[in-house]
Motif scaffolding. Sequence first.
Motif, short mmCIF file in Angstrom:
data_model
loop_
_atom_site.label_atom_id
_atom_site.label_comp_id
_atom_site.label_asym_id
_atom_site.label_seq_id
_atom_site.Cartn_x
_atom_site.Cartn_y
_atom_site.Cartn_z
N ALA A 106 8.03 -3.08 9.97
CA ALA A 106 9.15 -4.07 9.62
C ALA A 106 8.36 -5.00 9.23
O ALA A 106 8.67 -5.80 7.93
N LEU A 107 7.51 -5.59 9.86
CA LEU A 107 6.86 -6.94 9.40
C LEU A 107 5.73 -6.63 8.61
O LEU A 107 5.29 -7.77 7.94
N THR A 108 5.53 -5.58 8.34
CA THR A 108 4.37 -5.19 7.23
C THR A 108 5.33 -4.41 5.90
O THR A 108 4.47 -3.78 5.22
N SER A 109 6.45 -4.69 5.85
CA SER A 109 7.33 -4.07 4.87
C SER A 109 6.93 -4.16 3.48
O SER A 109 7.38 -3.62 2.37
N SER A 110 5.99 -5.23 3.24
CA SER A 110 5.91 -5.46 1.63
C SER A 110 4.99 -4.44 1.24
O SER A 110 4.76 -4.24 -0.04
N ASP A 111 4.11 -3.62 2.14
CA ASP A 111 3.26 -2.70 1.94
C ASP A 111 2.17 -3.15 0.77
O ASP A 111 1.42 -2.41 0.16
N LYS A 112 1.59 -4.29 0.88
CA LYS A 112 0.56 -4.89 0.20
C LYS A 112 -0.66 -4.35 0.70
O LYS A 112 -1.81 -4.32 -0.11
N ASN A 113 -0.75 -3.87 2.00
CA ASN A 113 -1.96 -3.38 2.59
C ASN A 113 -1.70 -2.01 3.10
O ASN A 113 -1.05 -1.63 4.10
N LEU A 114 -1.98 -0.78 2.23
CA LEU A 114 -1.53 0.42 2.63
C LEU A 114 -2.18 1.01 3.69
O LEU A 114 -1.52 1.86 4.30
#
Length: 508
Positions: A106-114
Amino acid sequence: MAIDSAPAPVPRDWRRLALYLLLGFSAGLPFYMFNAVLLLRLAKHGVDIVTVGFFAWVALLPTFKFAWAPLLDKYDVPGFGRFWGKRRGWIMLAQLGIFLATVAMALTSSDKNLAVTALFAVLLAFWTTTLEVAADAWRIELAPTAEQQGPMVAANLWGYRSAMVAAGSGAIYIAAKSDWTIAYLVIAAAAFLPFPILALTRPDAEHGGGRGTALLTGTIASLVVLAVTGVATAIVGWLLLKALGSVGLDNPDVVKYWVFAVALLPFIALGVAVPWLKELPPTASLRRSAALGPYVDVAWRFGYVIIPILLFVSVYRMGDVMALTLSHPLFNSLGYSLEAIAFSDGAVALFSSMLGVALGGWLAAKAPMGWALAIGAVMSALSNWIFAWLAHQAPGGPVWFHIGSMAVTAGDFDLYLSMAIDQFGHGFEGAVFVVYLSLLVNPRFPGAQYALLSGLAFLIPRLLAGLSGVFQKAIGYDGFFIMAGAMSLAAIVFLPFIVRAQPRPDDA
């Protein structure tokens, strides 16, 4: 450490069924969050389709659960195990792992770092699978006969299929109204529900001590285990990516063939080794090994018949898995609205699958297993073939009736009817299959052996599902679903060889 000589005490009858309904729901929620929902999230963020395809392989991790399942049969979880026993201790540890991994997603949901997205997805898959292994082992201990297994399997699958609606329709709806972070946080909270309930249950018959002390020490020990697991997964993932790149295996087509080769190794190795394994005495080191003993025991107990059993297990759910891959692309290509698809995925699918699970669990408990398996295969075939019929229908047409404010046209009804038949058949087949697998295991190794059999059941189907698009381009949607149904029926060929198979008495 020896396996618990007596199962952990739990409330009987409807309260036991309610617990397994909740455990099924808790396991089903995170599965869709690292699988279908995650793939949609990546696509919405503009990740290219090749990379999205790589993320789909995360769903293969549960098929290899036999690699760590023996640990759950051998060891207690520090803290939790001293009060609640082996099975509930592992379930509670897995619940913490699921909760924290989902929160991290949830806290990395931007998926900027796959790479970070992949790490938390793998961790979520690992702890979800661990929960299933522990819950399956506990279920087999609590209900050793087919008559007892049927209702518990039905309750567990009801919960799991309810989670399909919550994670599939619910999480996507929440993301549409707010964002992916809120959607994952809501699912994390819902998946954590069994933890406090288990924490309030009675102590295990062979354990005791203070509940508060066990809860505190178990939580601290679990956080340490979760941290170590996270670091180890990150290191292994980094080394694996480096190794693949160094030998030129970053081509998707090449990786695909390597995965097939690795997946087939367990089948080939067991087929070659059966003549030797079935002659091993109880004192043999392989049979006494904590890591390999449970799997050697499968070959020792069944002998040569284990080969058709494993072939049957590998084929029985083939059509089910293959059809699931392309059903929604079919709906989209036919022009059905998102509202119609959402309704078919929600109320229609939930009601139909629950009815199928209930009848399948009842039949598995009352009828000869061979007949139950054969009927399940036929139901699964019909579930696939109905989509071959739907491929020649179209949305729209006259309005037949209304559901609330939603008008249901003749074309929409075709979709709902197809989904109802599909979900009923697959729910029916799935319930029978789970009971059959449960009866194959040795009660001394319930977690490990069930993990092996259920893992192999989905290994090849999930690999072949990646080629569904290739098949569709060659034979069209109708041809694809006819083929998927035929795959389900193919399992019946093995029934004469396995229905009368009886394991040798345990000599240990």
